[in-house]
Design a protein around this motif. Structure first.
Motif, mmCIF file in Angstrom:
data_model
loop_
_atom_site.group_PDB
_atom_site.id
_atom_site.type_symbol
_atom_site.label_atom_id
_atom_site.label_comp_id
_atom_site.label_asym_id
_atom_site.label_seq_id
_atom_site.Cartn_x
_atom_site.Cartn_y
_atom_site.Cartn_z
ATOM 1 N N LEU A 157 5.080 -12.517 -9.306
ATOM 2 C CA LEU A 157 4.541 -11.880 -8.093
ATOM 3 C C LEU A 157 3.689 -10.650 -8.409
ATOM 4 C CD1 LEU A 157 7.663 -12.137 -5.773
ATOM 5 C CD2 LEU A 157 5.577 -13.522 -5.671
ATOM 6 N N ARG A 158 3.855 -10.076 -9.578
ATOM 7 C CA ARG A 158 3.061 -8.894 -9.929
ATOM 8 C C ARG A 158 1.655 -9.250 -10.404
ATOM 9 N NH1 ARG A 158 2.742 -7.700 -15.331
ATOM 10 N NH2 ARG A 158 4.069 -8.939 -16.674
ATOM 11 N N GLY A 208 -1.799 -16.432 -2.272
ATOM 12 C CA GLY A 208 -0.553 -16.831 -1.633
ATOM 13 C C GLY A 208 0.291 -17.692 -2.550
ATOM 14 N N TYR A 209 1.530 -17.886 -2.146
ATOM 15 C CA TYR A 209 2.484 -18.665 -2.936
ATOM 16 C C TYR A 209 2.971 -19.838 -2.104
ATOM 17 C CZ TYR A 209 2.101 -14.498 -5.662
ATOM 18 O OH TYR A 209 1.580 -13.462 -6.391
ATOM 19 N N TRP A 215 8.483 -21.123 -4.351
ATOM 20 C CA TRP A 215 9.723 -20.622 -3.760
ATOM 21 C C TRP A 215 10.900 -21.558 -4.013
ATOM 22 C CZ3 TRP A 215 9.504 -15.787 -3.295
ATOM 23 C CH2 TRP A 215 8.301 -15.154 -2.958
ATOM 24 N N LEU A 216 10.657 -22.857 -4.061
ATOM 25 C CA LEU A 216 11.738 -23.793 -4.407
ATOM 26 C C LEU A 216 12.161 -23.614 -5.862
ATOM 27 C CD1 LEU A 216 10.501 -26.997 -2.553
ATOM 28 C CD2 LEU A 216 12.594 -25.703 -2.061
ATOM 29 N N TRP A 217 11.188 -23.315 -6.725
ATOM 30 C CA TRP A 217 11.465 -23.061 -8.139
ATOM 31 C C TRP A 217 12.364 -21.829 -8.286
ATOM 32 C CZ3 TRP A 217 8.196 -19.727 -11.641
ATOM 33 C CH2 TRP A 217 8.475 -19.943 -12.994
ATOM 34 N N VAL A 218 11.989 -20.756 -7.610
ATOM 35 C CA VAL A 218 12.816 -19.545 -7.633
ATOM 36 C C VAL A 218 14.192 -19.851 -7.046
ATOM 37 C CG1 VAL A 218 13.068 -17.198 -6.738
ATOM 38 C CG2 VAL A 218 10.832 -17.987 -7.545
ATOM 39 N N GLU A 274 2.836 -27.027 -4.030
ATOM 40 C CA GLU A 274 1.880 -26.114 -4.638
ATOM 41 C C GLU A 274 2.616 -24.861 -5.082
ATOM 42 O OE1 GLU A 274 1.317 -27.063 -1.297
ATOM 43 O OE2 GLU A 274 0.117 -28.786 -1.855
ATOM 44 N N ALA A 275 2.238 -24.358 -6.252
ATOM 45 C CA ALA A 275 2.876 -23.142 -6.751
ATOM 46 C C ALA A 275 2.230 -21.902 -6.147
ATOM 47 C CB ALA A 275 2.793 -23.096 -8.266
ATOM 48 N N TYR A 276 0.907 -21.875 -6.141
ATOM 49 C CA TYR A 276 0.190 -20.730 -5.578
ATOM 50 C C TYR A 276 -1.181 -21.162 -5.115
ATOM 51 C CZ TYR A 276 -1.431 -20.616 -10.441
ATOM 52 O OH TYR A 276 -1.910 -20.955 -11.677
ATOM 53 N N TYR A 277 -1.782 -20.331 -4.274
ATOM 54 C CA TYR A 277 -3.112 -20.599 -3.729
ATOM 55 C C TYR A 277 -4.092 -19.583 -4.282
ATOM 56 C CZ TYR A 277 -0.358 -23.383 -0.549
ATOM 57 O OH TYR A 277 0.524 -24.288 -0.038
ATOM 58 N N LEU A 278 -5.298 -20.049 -4.533
ATOM 59 C CA LEU A 278 -6.334 -19.205 -5.108
ATOM 60 C C LEU A 278 -7.413 -18.903 -4.092
ATOM 61 C CD1 LEU A 278 -6.662 -21.153 -8.470
ATOM 62 C CD2 LEU A 278 -5.386 -19.049 -8.063
ATOM 63 N N GLU A 279 -8.067 -17.786 -4.284
ATOM 64 C CA GLU A 279 -9.162 -17.393 -3.413
ATOM 65 C C GLU A 279 -10.317 -18.377 -3.593
ATOM 66 O OE1 GLU A 279 -10.824 -13.107 -2.480
ATOM 67 O OE2 GLU A 279 -11.378 -13.790 -4.478
#
Length: 142
Positions: free
Chosen positions: A93-94, A111-112, A117-120, A24-29
């Protein structure tokens, strides 16, 4: 020795990139089970974010260019491309909200995931390795 190192570096960066696509790249509310975004899906459609002033996806072509120049042993160019890719990746991140539909609807990023993080990491490892190989090349010339 340098010829072996650059192939290991390239392999590690590509492996990290391939691994990032499984997460997963990021988590949404929200309470929904699908309140996240898959990295593979973002690779396919993330380019559309450019139309909404989210330029992070452009790190992907820069990373590919950096891989090519690493393979060609042009470490200075690879370092510049991978370094710019890291900057673009971290610029995500901004963003506090992200577009989630064509309406456009926005959702809050809470959240991420490991995919992000593996991509970065794929670009950061390549940038660090190219910096070291560039320094090694300069030392051998001196």
């Amino acid at each position: 020795m340098e010829s072996q190192i650059h192939w290991w570096l390239l392999g590690l960066s590509c492996t990290l990139f391939a691994a990032c696509l499984c997460g997963e790249a990021y988590y949404l509310e929200g309470d929904r089970r699908d309140a996240y975004s898959s990295a593979l899906g973002l690779l396919a459609v993330g380019w559309m974010g450019v139309f909404f002033h989210i330029y992070t996806w452009l790190a992907n072509p820069l990373l590919i260019i950096a891989w090519v120049f690493t393979g060609l042993k042009q470490y200075e160019i690879a370092l510049a491309c991978s370094g710019l890719a890291v900057i673009l990746m971290l610029s995500f991140l901004r963003h506090k909200k992200i577009i989630v539909s064509a309406v456009p609807d926005y959702a809050t990023i809470v959240g991420y995931g490991c995919g992000y993080w593996l991509w970065v990491g794929a670009a950061a490892v390549l940038a660090a390795g190219c910096a070291c190989l560039t320094a090694l090349k300069l030392l051998q010339k001196a």
